[in-house]
Motif scaffolding. Structure first.
Motif, PDB file in Angstrom:
ATOM      1  N   THR A 154      -8.123  -5.357   3.955  1.00 28.48           N
ATOM      2  CA  THR A 154      -9.323  -5.362   3.118  1.00 28.48           C
ATOM      3  C   THR A 154      -9.035  -5.977   1.758  1.00 28.48           C
ATOM      4  O   THR A 154      -9.781  -6.837   1.276  1.00 28.48           O
ATOM      5  CB  THR A 154      -9.845  -3.927   2.940  1.00 28.48           C
ATOM      6  N   TYR A 155      -7.945  -5.544   1.108  1.00 22.58           N
ATOM      7  CA  TYR A 155      -7.570  -6.100  -0.191  1.00 22.58           C
ATOM      8  C   TYR A 155      -7.298  -7.602  -0.093  1.00 22.58           C
ATOM      9  O   TYR A 155      -7.672  -8.375  -0.981  1.00 22.58           O
ATOM     10  CB  TYR A 155      -6.327  -5.387  -0.745  1.00 22.58           C
ATOM     11  N   GLU A 215      -6.263  -1.033   5.033  1.00 19.37           N
ATOM     12  CA  GLU A 215      -6.496  -1.132   3.588  1.00 19.37           C
ATOM     13  C   GLU A 215      -5.909  -2.431   3.039  1.00 19.37           C
ATOM     14  O   GLU A 215      -6.521  -3.105   2.205  1.00 19.37           O
ATOM     15  CB  GLU A 215      -5.872   0.071   2.885  1.00 19.37           C
ATOM     16  N   GLN A 222      -3.694   3.080   8.917  1.00 17.06           N
ATOM     17  CA  GLN A 222      -4.624   3.195   7.800  1.00 17.06           C
ATOM     18  C   GLN A 222      -4.232   2.248   6.669  1.00 17.06           C
ATOM     19  O   GLN A 222      -5.089   1.582   6.067  1.00 17.06           O
ATOM     20  CB  GLN A 222      -4.662   4.637   7.293  1.00 17.06           C
ATOM     21  N   ILE A 252       0.840  -1.180   0.000  1.00 18.82           N
ATOM     22  CA  ILE A 252       0.000   0.000   0.000  1.00 18.82           C
ATOM     23  C   ILE A 252       0.885   1.244   0.000  1.00 18.82           C
ATOM     24  O   ILE A 252       1.842   1.340   0.791  1.00 18.82           O
ATOM     25  CB  ILE A 252      -0.932   0.031   1.244  1.00 18.82           C
TER      26      ILE A 252
END
Length: 431
Positions: A71-72, A68, A64, A52
């Protein structure tokens, strides 16, 4: 004299054998040039890793980015967007460190078109070098991720996934159509870049056609737009994919209801992408729309992965061992029935196989599985020995495909979900 006679006999034999030798040589060349059946399915690696982009190495940025990344990873492993709304998953996203094995920072080129699993997708070497960006790399704990998905009522889509060739027709605002492929420099090139980006992020191996002279001689824009199966199959064979997707991108005409809602104000054009995926004899359909043309790529890939994962996801409802049945057609002899039995027995996590019935070129098998049937379904679908057959009334595609040329159909009340049928396959054998 005898020596001369011997030489003349050798010359006569050579003259007779020369055509035969040339014919044999030509046959060997043709055999060598004929492409052998290829198992195009890809075994993905780094399924539980993510990268990320971050602005800095602060704690806020790291937390953060970790959320993320998780989630991916959940989307890539399960193919299930609905699982993200589950309470257990929402709780996990607030406590990501529990699932992290290790993480680190690295400087990497800013990726606009990531490298794909397919060799025919590559960046233009003549383009200027992109700026470097700071990325957070993270490795998640596989058993914990799998357990989270199972407890949330979803499942795991194995890392052996079908490689899909995507033929895309783009219709511009002037109703002119053209094919899109790898390295496209036309106005929809950003759409193609996003297509590759989101396919990589969702763990969907894809190929884009080269659109070279071979492709132009094999099919036309009309062939793809009208989805002529024979022509598409011939043109796709050079890429040896597991499945073929035909996608059509166009601007939808506003309906009277839309015009009434918008009034006199001008609204952004609504772009539509409808697609059909053929994998063996199975078919999936879908349609997505957005006011932003580029966003279609993300919606398209999400739709394809969701429908594929629904068939192949390894559910949490399976026990340690279970009985499972399937039917195999085109079994013309007992020898083929035994060969099919041996093929099924060789599949991973298949403990035992028995022929339950045989007759009229059809065999029914009973399997004892040590895994979920979804994993076995994918292994068979991607094999070259059996081809999946759609069962009437239980097709993977909707009964009313939503095409641009569709006719208005009367609305019917929703039917209760059908009981999943016994999987049906057609025996092909070794090719």
């Amino acid at each position: 004299m005898m020596h001369l006679l011997f030489l003349s006999e050798v010359a006569m034999i050579a003259a007779v054998m020369k055509p035969l030798w040339l014919a044999l040589t030509l046959a060997l060349v043709l055999v060598a040039a004929t492409p052998a059946p290829v198992q195009a399915a890809l075994e993905l690696t780094r399924m539980y890793q993510a990268q990320i982009a971050v602005n800095d190495q602060s704690v806020a940025q790291r937390n953060q980015a970790l959320r993320e990344a998780l989630t991916y990873t959940l989307l890539k492993v399960s193919g299930d967007e609905q699982v993200l709304s589950h309470d257990l998953v929402q709780s996990a996203l607030q406590n990501v460190s529990k699932f992290v094995v290790q993480y680190g920072y690295r400087q990497a080129p800013a990726v606009t078109q990531p490298k794909s699993n397919s060799s025919n997708l590559s960046n233009d070497d003549t383009s200027p070098a992109p700026a470097r960006e700071l990325q957070l790399w993270v490795q998640f704990d596989q058993p914990q991720i799998d357990r989270l998905l199972q407890e949330a009522g979803s499942g795991v889509w194995s890392n052996l996934r079908p490689e899909l060739l995507i033929w895309t027709v783009y219709e511009d605002l002037n109703l002119r159509r053209r094919l899109l492929g790898s390295g496209d420099n036309h106005e929809a090139s950003e759409f193609m870049q996003q297509l590759v980006t989101h396919a990589n992020a969702r763990g969907l191996p894809i190929k884009l056609p080269l659109l070279d002279l071979n492709d132009s001689m094999s099919l036309s824009v009309l062939d793809v737009w009208a989805r002529f199966e024979d022509t598409l199959a011939f043109a796709s064979s050079r890429y040896s994919p597991d499945g073929v997707i035909t996608a059509r991108v166009y601007q939808a005409e506003p309906t009277p209801s839309d015009a009434a809602i918008e009034g006199a104000a001008e609204s952004a054009p609504q772009w539509v992408l409808d697609w059909v995926l053929q994998l063996g004899e199975l078919r999936w359909r879908g349609e997505v729309s957005s006011s932003e043309q580029v966003q279609l790529a993300q919606l398209f890939i999400s739709d394809v992965t969701a429908q594929l994962a629904q068939r192949y996801r390894i559910s949490s409802h399976a026990g340690s061992t279970q009985q499972w049945q399937l039917q195999v057609q085109n079994v013309t002899s007992l020898t083929q029935a035994i060969a099919a039995e041996q093929f099924l027995l060789a599949l991973p996590s298949v403990a035992n196989v028995q022929i339950e019935a045989y007759g009229e070129h059809t065999a029914q098998f009973n399997l004892l599985l040590q895994t979920n049937p979804g994993q076995i379904l994918q292994a068979i679908d991607l094999s070259k020995q059996m081809r999946p057959v759609s069962v009437p009334g239980h097709e993977t595609e909707p009964a009313q495909p939503n095409y641009r040329e569709r006719f208005l159909a009367p609305q019917t009340p929703e039917q209760p979900p059908k009981t999943p049928p016994m999987p049906v396959y057609r025996w092909v054998g070794s090719e």
